[in-house]
Design an enzyme around this catalytic site. Structure first.
Site, PDB file in Angstrom:
ATOM      1  N   CYS A 154      23.894  73.255   1.401  1.00  0.00           N
ATOM      2  CA  CYS A 154      24.478  72.351   0.412  1.00  0.00           C
ATOM      3  C   CYS A 154      26.001  72.462   0.414  1.00  0.00           C
ATOM      4  CB  CYS A 154      23.933  72.662  -0.986  1.00  0.00           C
ATOM      5  SG  CYS A 154      24.617  71.602  -2.275  1.00  0.00           S
ATOM      6  N   CYS A 203      27.505  72.129  -3.091  1.00  0.00           N
ATOM      7  CA  CYS A 203      27.449  73.341  -3.916  1.00  0.00           C
ATOM      8  C   CYS A 203      28.420  74.408  -3.435  1.00  0.00           C
ATOM      9  CB  CYS A 203      26.035  73.927  -3.888  1.00  0.00           C
ATOM     10  SG  CYS A 203      24.706  72.757  -4.170  1.00  0.00           S
ATOM     11  N   ASP A 204      28.483  74.595  -2.121  1.00  0.00           N
ATOM     12  CA  ASP A 204      29.120  75.799  -1.580  1.00  0.00           C
ATOM     13  C   ASP A 204      30.449  75.581  -0.860  1.00  0.00           C
ATOM     14  OD1 ASP A 204      26.961  77.202  -2.530  1.00  0.00           O
ATOM     15  OD2 ASP A 204      25.856  77.112  -0.650  1.00  0.00           O
TER      16      ASP A 204
END
Length: 394
Positions: free
Chosen positions: A222, A225-226
């Protein structure tokens, strides 16, 4: 009033009936029959039917398993048994929707507008779209943040007061017969006249050494997200489709250097390819196969093989973003529904699965083009098909 059931050894619906009665603590008398026996002829005389199971309350036949569940859900079963102090705690839904991504939420809007008693069961809200940063190809929005789009979907559904169980995983399903049975992992059971499967997909792994061992230690699925964790770092993105190209775009303003490694020539939208091509930060390796992710406690690099020359090379990176597509979340349906080689549930043009009363939509199906707008449309189709199915059952 006494409840009597006629059963036969090896009959699955007979077992369902007995299990249901035991769960509800309803006493019954069982008569086991075999075709042609005296008990079989007795059953035919009393009920007028040779299908199993057959259930009687006193001398009045009520039908089989589906009719029993129907009567219990309305409380009529207890009235007929003279047990009016009991109350059904297992409502019968017109439709149970499995999944709360764009397809499932779209289906819910349509089922509730058709006045269908609806239950949504899902481990989360939003599905795959929540793993994306911005959506710029959804009708009506030149660009919209994915989280905001999901919030709008959810808010729209909530205005209709749809009943939902969020944070629940489905443990098993029984899709045979007129009444479908869904059991969540905590053991609770829910009954529906129809089921809409909108369980979406999960990220496809590379299945190479180091991937599992270094998950969340530099291996990510992701970028939304990251990506912020890799400010100023060198990273690799694996894949050649839209999800991989979107991950590169997410990283452009964060990472120092981005290596894009694809097994094939890039297949993502030309619009994305042009944007990536204008950046000096991005180096693209096509027709290359990742073979190993390097590192002991954290990611230190990635190894890949050139399919043209056979040469094996290594790149020093601190992060590896795997973006090679999705696997359909169809595992619990594989033994019941027809699927293709990818595990996608096969559906017709109105989202029917081939099992009566069971419909599927979105990324879990074999419908091409895994896009938010496609999933929304398929969810609407599935809901309308479920409604038409129920109309024809009456």
């Amino acid at each position: 009033m006494k409840l009597v059931i006629y059963t036969m050894d090896g009959c699955p619906f007979c077992e369902h009936t007995k299990s249901f009665l035991h769960e509800k603590e309803i006493e019954f008398q069982e008569t086991v029959v075999s075709p042609g026996s005296d008990e079989w002829r007795q059953m035919r005389e009393k009920t007028g039917s040779g299908s199993l199971p057959q259930i009687l309350i006193g001398s009045e036949p009520i039908g089989g398993y589906s009719e029993l569940v129907d009567l219990e859900s309305t409380g009529e079963l207890y009235e007929r048994l003279g047990q009016t102090w009991k109350k059904s705690d297992t409502p019968l839904y017109d439709v149970i929707i499995l999944g709360a991504g764009p397809a499932g939420l779209s289906a819910a809007i349509y089922t509730i507008r058709k006045l269908m008693k609806t239950l949504i069961i899902s481990k989360d809200v939003g599905g795959q779209v929540t793993w994306t940063n911005d959506v710029d190809n959804y009708l009506g929005f030149s660009q919209v943040n994915a989280a905001e789009l999901v919030a709008k979907f959810e808010s729209h559904v909530k205005t209709f007061g749809v009943e939902s169980l969020i944070g629940k995983n489905v443990g098993s399903v029984d899709l045979a017969g007129r009444i479908k049975r869904v059991t969540t992992e905590d053991g609770k059971i829910y009954f529906g006249k129809t089921i809409i499967i909108a369980t979406g997909g999960s990220h496809r792994p590379l299945n190479i050494p180091g991937e599992r061992e270094l998950l969340a230690k530099g291996v990510s699925y992701c970028s939304t997200c990251d990506a912020p964790l890799y400010d100023g770092a060198d990273v690799a993105v694996v894949g050649g489709g839209n999800s991989a190209l979107e991950a590169v775009l997410d990283l452009l303003n964060i990472a120092n250097k981005i290596y894009l490694i694809s097994l094939t020539p890039l297949t993502g939208d030309s619009f994305y390819q042009e944007k990536i091509g204008r950046s000096s930060k991005v180096e693209v390796f096509t027709e290359c196969q990742p073979t190993r992710i390097l590192g002991e406690t954290v990611v230190r690099g990635i190894e890949y093989k050139s399919l043209q020359t056979g040469e094996i090379r290594q790149i020093d990176v601190e992060g590896v973003f795997v973006e090679i597509g999705l696997l359909p979340n169809s595992g619990i349906f594989i033994d019941t529904l027809a699927t293709n080689k990818k595990g996608e549930i096969l559906v017709d043009k109105v989202c029917r699965t081939g099992v009566a009363g069971v419909f599927a939509c979105g990324d879990v199906t074999d419908v091409p083009y895994k896009q938010v707008v496609v999933a929304v449309g398929e969810g609407a189709k599935a809901a309308l098909s479920a409604y038409d199915y129920l109309l024809n059952q009456k």
